[in-house]
Scaffold this active site. Structure first.
Site, PDB file in Angstrom:
ATOM      1  N   ASP A   1       0.759  -1.373   0.014  1.00 50.75           N
ATOM      2  CA  ASP A   1      -0.097  -0.218   0.048  1.00 50.75           C
ATOM      3  C   ASP A   1       0.931   1.210  -0.067  1.00 50.75           C
ATOM      4  O   ASP A   1       1.483   1.739   0.968  1.00 50.75           O
ATOM      5  CB  ASP A   1      -1.002   0.003   1.187  1.00 50.75           C
ATOM      6  CG  ASP A   1      -1.880   1.318   1.298  1.00 50.75           C
ATOM      7  OD1 ASP A   1      -2.264   1.598   0.239  1.00 50.75           O
ATOM      8  OD2 ASP A   1      -2.031   1.990   2.233  1.00 50.75           O
TER       9      ASP A   1
ATOM     10  N   GLU B   1      -1.303  -1.356  -4.731  1.00 50.85           N
ATOM     11  CA  GLU B   1      -2.412  -0.698  -5.070  1.00 50.85           C
ATOM     12  C   GLU B   1      -2.294   0.503  -5.963  1.00 50.85           C
ATOM     13  O   GLU B   1      -1.305   1.040  -5.525  1.00 50.85           O
ATOM     14  CB  GLU B   1      -2.964  -0.391  -3.717  1.00 50.85           C
ATOM     15  CG  GLU B   1      -4.472   0.287  -3.792  1.00 50.85           C
ATOM     16  CD  GLU B   1      -5.152   0.594  -2.355  1.00 50.85           C
ATOM     17  OE1 GLU B   1      -5.731  -0.294  -1.812  1.00 50.85           O
ATOM     18  OE2 GLU B   1      -4.810   1.944  -1.810  1.00 50.85           O
TER      19      GLU B   1
ATOM     20  N   ASP C   1      -2.537   0.977   7.307  1.00 50.24           N
ATOM     21  CA  ASP C   1      -1.579   0.784   6.221  1.00 50.24           C
ATOM     22  C   ASP C   1      -1.224  -0.555   5.820  1.00 50.24           C
ATOM     23  O   ASP C   1      -1.211  -1.020   4.830  1.00 50.24           O
ATOM     24  CB  ASP C   1      -0.221   1.710   6.272  1.00 50.24           C
ATOM     25  CG  ASP C   1      -0.422   3.273   6.408  1.00 50.24           C
ATOM     26  OD1 ASP C   1      -1.053   3.630   5.489  1.00 50.24           O
ATOM     27  OD2 ASP C   1       0.077   3.729   7.433  1.00 50.24           O
TER      28      ASP C   1
END
Length: 166
Positions: free
Chosen positions: A11, A71, A143
């Site tokens: 991420d 992502e 996160d």
């Protein structure tokens, strides 16, 4: 017996980059590890990007994933912030590529829909579902939960389509 595929989900963030690792055997997922790589906000941008790359390579070398998933980021209203996040994302894509991993990319809505069932789920919903799907993960920061969600999403979609995915 089918061999486990170890997946690292990432991420991206300039300040905090979440990472999460799962093993996938067929439809079964098992939790391996998670964490957050941080850059020092007091350092200049180039040094921060270098810190992210070095720390992610350490994680990759320690856990030996076979594949990676990152992502995709969305555009912010602030162009300077968007540019810096884009640079961080580039470094985050670079680290697994340097390690020879195939990297899948997933839109945030696809990740959320594959984990929660709706594409506009909030971070709390994602974290709760990650803990439900990976009960051994314990308490996970936002996160790291997002990174585990990316890894889970990749585990679901990697068998369906070829890389890159979005």
């Amino acid at each position: 017996m089918t061999k486990a595929i170890r997946i690292i989900g990432l991420d991206p963030g300039l300040r905090n980059t979440g990472w999460g690792i799962v093993d996938s055997i067929g439809n079964r997922l098992s939790y391996v590890a998670h964490g957050v790589v941080q850059s020092n906000a007091q350092d200049d941008l180039a040094q921060r990007l270098c810190q992210l790359n070095q720390e992610l390579l350490k994680v990759i070398n320690l856990y030996g994933p076979h594949e990676a998933a990152v992502e995709e980021t969305f555009v912010n209203k602030n162009p300077a912030s968007t540019l810096k996040l884009g640079m961080a994302r580039g470094v985050i894509l670079l680290a697994p590529a340097q390690a020879g991993l195939t990297v899948g990319e997933y839109a945030a809505n696809r990740v959320k829909k594959s984990i929660v069932g709706v594409g506009h789920a909030d971070k709390n919903q994602v974290a709760l579902m990650v803990q439900r799907l990976l009960p051994n993960s314990g308490i996970v920061t936002a996160d790291a939960a997002d990174a585990l969600a990316v890894a889970i999403c990749h585990a679901h979609y990697r068998r369906i389509q070829d890389f890159p995915l979005s």
